[in-house]
Design an enzyme around this catalytic site. Structure first.
Site, PDB file in Angstrom:
ATOM      1  N   GLY A  32       0.787  -1.218   0.000  1.00 24.88           N
ATOM      2  CA  GLY A  32       0.000   0.000   0.000  1.00 24.88           C
ATOM      3  C   GLY A  32       0.821   1.271   0.000  1.00 24.88           C
ATOM      4  N   CYS A 241     -27.589  -8.910 -17.105  1.00 28.61           N
ATOM      5  CA  CYS A 241     -26.947  -8.562 -18.375  1.00 28.61           C
ATOM      6  C   CYS A 241     -27.884  -8.910 -19.537  1.00 28.61           C
ATOM      7  CB  CYS A 241     -25.638  -9.328 -18.514  1.00 28.61           C
ATOM      8  SG  CYS A 241     -24.896  -9.217 -20.147  1.00 28.61           S
ATOM      9  N   CYS A 244     -26.019 -12.005 -21.594  1.00 26.59           N
ATOM     10  CA  CYS A 244     -25.724 -13.322 -21.020  1.00 26.59           C
ATOM     11  C   CYS A 244     -26.539 -13.601 -19.758  1.00 26.59           C
ATOM     12  CB  CYS A 244     -24.235 -13.468 -20.734  1.00 26.59           C
ATOM     13  SG  CYS A 244     -23.689 -12.599 -19.265  1.00 26.59           S
ATOM     14  N   CYS A 266     -22.599  -6.814 -19.448  1.00 22.63           N
ATOM     15  CA  CYS A 266     -21.405  -7.011 -18.622  1.00 22.63           C
ATOM     16  C   CYS A 266     -20.277  -6.120 -19.129  1.00 22.63           C
ATOM     17  CB  CYS A 266     -20.920  -8.459 -18.701  1.00 22.63           C
ATOM     18  SG  CYS A 266     -22.001  -9.667 -17.959  1.00 22.63           S
ATOM     19  N   CYS A 272     -18.615 -12.299 -20.167  1.00 23.11           N
ATOM     20  CA  CYS A 272     -19.895 -12.325 -20.882  1.00 23.11           C
ATOM     21  C   CYS A 272     -19.845 -13.343 -22.035  1.00 23.11           C
ATOM     22  CB  CYS A 272     -20.185 -10.931 -21.423  1.00 23.11           C
ATOM     23  SG  CYS A 272     -21.908 -10.657 -21.878  1.00 23.11           S
TER      24      CYS A 272
END
Lengths: 293, 203
Positions: A32, A241, A244, A266, A272
């Protein structure tokens, strides 16, 4: 025919790679923390992923398979040109399949398919400093990180609640890594934040213009900042979606006409397509339309 | 004459892909503390440098890296010459000012306190210590925990610095400041970043 000029493997010269590699090792050792590095000019403008490209160029080898995504998609300008760049300068195999890739360079999404141990996710980061819009001076933000003084960030989230009734930050949502450094996960939607936590994959972040590299090792605690009475939560979508029928994936709105028509699909094109190949059909998928005719 | 030959020979056969392979092993080791990563013995340096330590040096050192070497290396003209010729490193006698330390004689190395720990503002300005060990099959095993480790990880390098668990706990206590360790074994390497905690007290 004369030989065309050839570049060093993966474009960067070896001294640059060593400098970036030393920064990457430090970044992994201090999760980080933003390690300064001497970012080079790349054959593309700042803002097009020069940080991610330099990180990928420093780590990639002939045994790697590279995938590049731009907002989840393998087939948009940024993804296509960076993939072509590494095909040319490193001659590595490329793929669009998340499961086949060893290195995935990403602009602002984490793939829907869970990442595996041994994979490396390389983020292109525009502004690595999460405190930058709250405190413009680098000397001050550096001191704030040194003293673990992150009150200002909580004030910002609190002001969101005071103004909107909820935390309105939806992307580049700040996280705390291993209980120490507050980190900007790059402008990924906050939908992806939970995927960073305890991920088996190594996550590397490169900011070219801002000259910073940072990292999250595998199996590392990544916690999105929140309040007890306003816990962190991700976006949900009211519909699946359209191609899909996936529920629970991150969706993009696509405008269909000039009468206000739109569809939600998506954002992760590989996810997808895999689902469609497996026979899943949404209400606007071409196969569905053919069957109806 | 022979010393000169030793100095110039033994670099990576392919400097680009050789150093890439070693770096990926180092990155893998640093991201997964205590994991033993095998590498091909690519570079060959004069004694007391082992092939893996020499390969790590050739991968990470250059004119931008200040390196502290321990006595056995400094005593060997051939080893120092090899490092200078193949990496162009900048040598220092001050461990507190070194980006890297190369240690062949672990029993007699300075304590971790002697090396750079970085500052609170710049914890990355710290020493990465490369320890040459015989292997990773010691009787006593350390149990590791921390970022990069799923659950716990056993780690048994053949040699450790004196008072290691105490020194390491102090190093961990100074986080985010601190030193990082790379272990160069025989065809193998491993790493302990400053984030790793050691669980067993009795070792």
């Amino acid at each position: 025919m004369t030989e065309l000029a050839t570049y060093n493997f993966a474009y960067l010269d070896e001294q640059t790679k060593r400098m970036i590699r030393r920064a990457i090792l430090k970044a992994i050792a201090i999760p980080g923390y933003q390690v300064p590095f001497a970012s080079r000019e790349m054959p593309m403008p700042y803002g097009w992923g020069t940080g991610g490209v330099q990180v990928t160029a420093a780590i990639i080898g002939p045994n790697d398979t590279l995938k590049v995504i731009d907002q989840g998609a393998d087939d948009t300008t940024n993804a296509v040109s960076i993939r072509a760049f590494f095909q040319k300068v490193a001659n590595v195999p490329v793929t669009t399949k998340t499961t086949e890739a060893t290195i995935i360079q990403t602009r602002h999404r984490i793939p829907e398919t869970a990442l595996q141990a041994g994979q490396t996710l390389v983020y292109q980061v525009p502004i690595p400093e999460p405190l930058r819009f709250l405190e413009p001076r680098e000397t001050e933000t550096r001191k704030m990180h040194a003293l673990e003084e992150y009150g200002l960030m909580h004030v910002k989230l609190y002001e969101d609640i005071a103004r909107h009734g909820h935390i309105a930050t939806t992307y580049a949502y700040p996280v705390k890594v291993e209980g120490r450094y507050v980190m900007d996960p790059s402008p990924t939607p906050k939908f992806d934040n939970p995927k960073m936590h305890n991920s088996p994959a190594l996550q590397l972040f490169g900011a070219g213009r801002e000259k910073r590299i940072y990292a999250i090792p595998p199996y590392t605690q990544v916690v999105s900042l929140d309040f007890e009475d306003h816990p962190f939560e991700v976006q949900t979508f009211s519909q699946p979606c359209a191609l899909c029928a996936a529920k629970g994936s991150y969706l993009d709105e696509v405008i269909l006409d000039d009468k206000g028509g739109s569809m939600f699909v998506c954002s992760d094109t590989d996810f997808c397509e895999e689902r469609q190949a497996a026979g899943h059909r949404g209400h606007l998928s071409p196969a569905q339309a053919e069957a109806a005719e | 004459m022979r010393a000169a030959t030793q100095v110039f020979e033994g670099g990576f056969a392919d400097s680009v892909l050789g150093s890439q392979e070693i770096f990926r092993a180092l990155m893998d080791a640093m991201a997964n503390p205590g994991r033993i990563v095998s590498v091909g013995d690519l570079a060959q340096a004069p004694s007391p440098l082992t092939p893996v330590a020499a390969s790590i040096a050739a991968t990470l050192f250059d004119h931008d890296a200040t390196v502290w070497c321990d006595k056995p290396i400094k005593a060997s003209e051939a080893a120092l010459g090899w490092l200078k010729f193949h990496t162009g490193l900048e040598l220092t006698n001050d461990p507190a000012g070194a980006d890297f330390a190369l240690v062949t004689d672990i029993d007699n190395m300075p304590s971790f306190d002697a090396f750079a720990k970085g500052t609170s503002e710049y914890p990355d300005r710290s020493t990465t210590i490369i320890l040459q060990v015989a292997g990773f099959e010691a009787q006593t095993s350390l149990t590791l925990e921390g970022p990069g480790i799923k659950g716990t990880q056993a780690f048994s390098p053949s040699q450790l610095p004196r008072m290691f668990t105490e020194q390491w706990a102090a190093n961990r206590g100074a986080f985010p400041r601190g030193i990082d360790l790379i272990f160069a074994g025989n065809g193998l390497l491993a790493a302990l970043p400053r984030t790793t905690r050691i669980l067993n007290k009795e070792a």
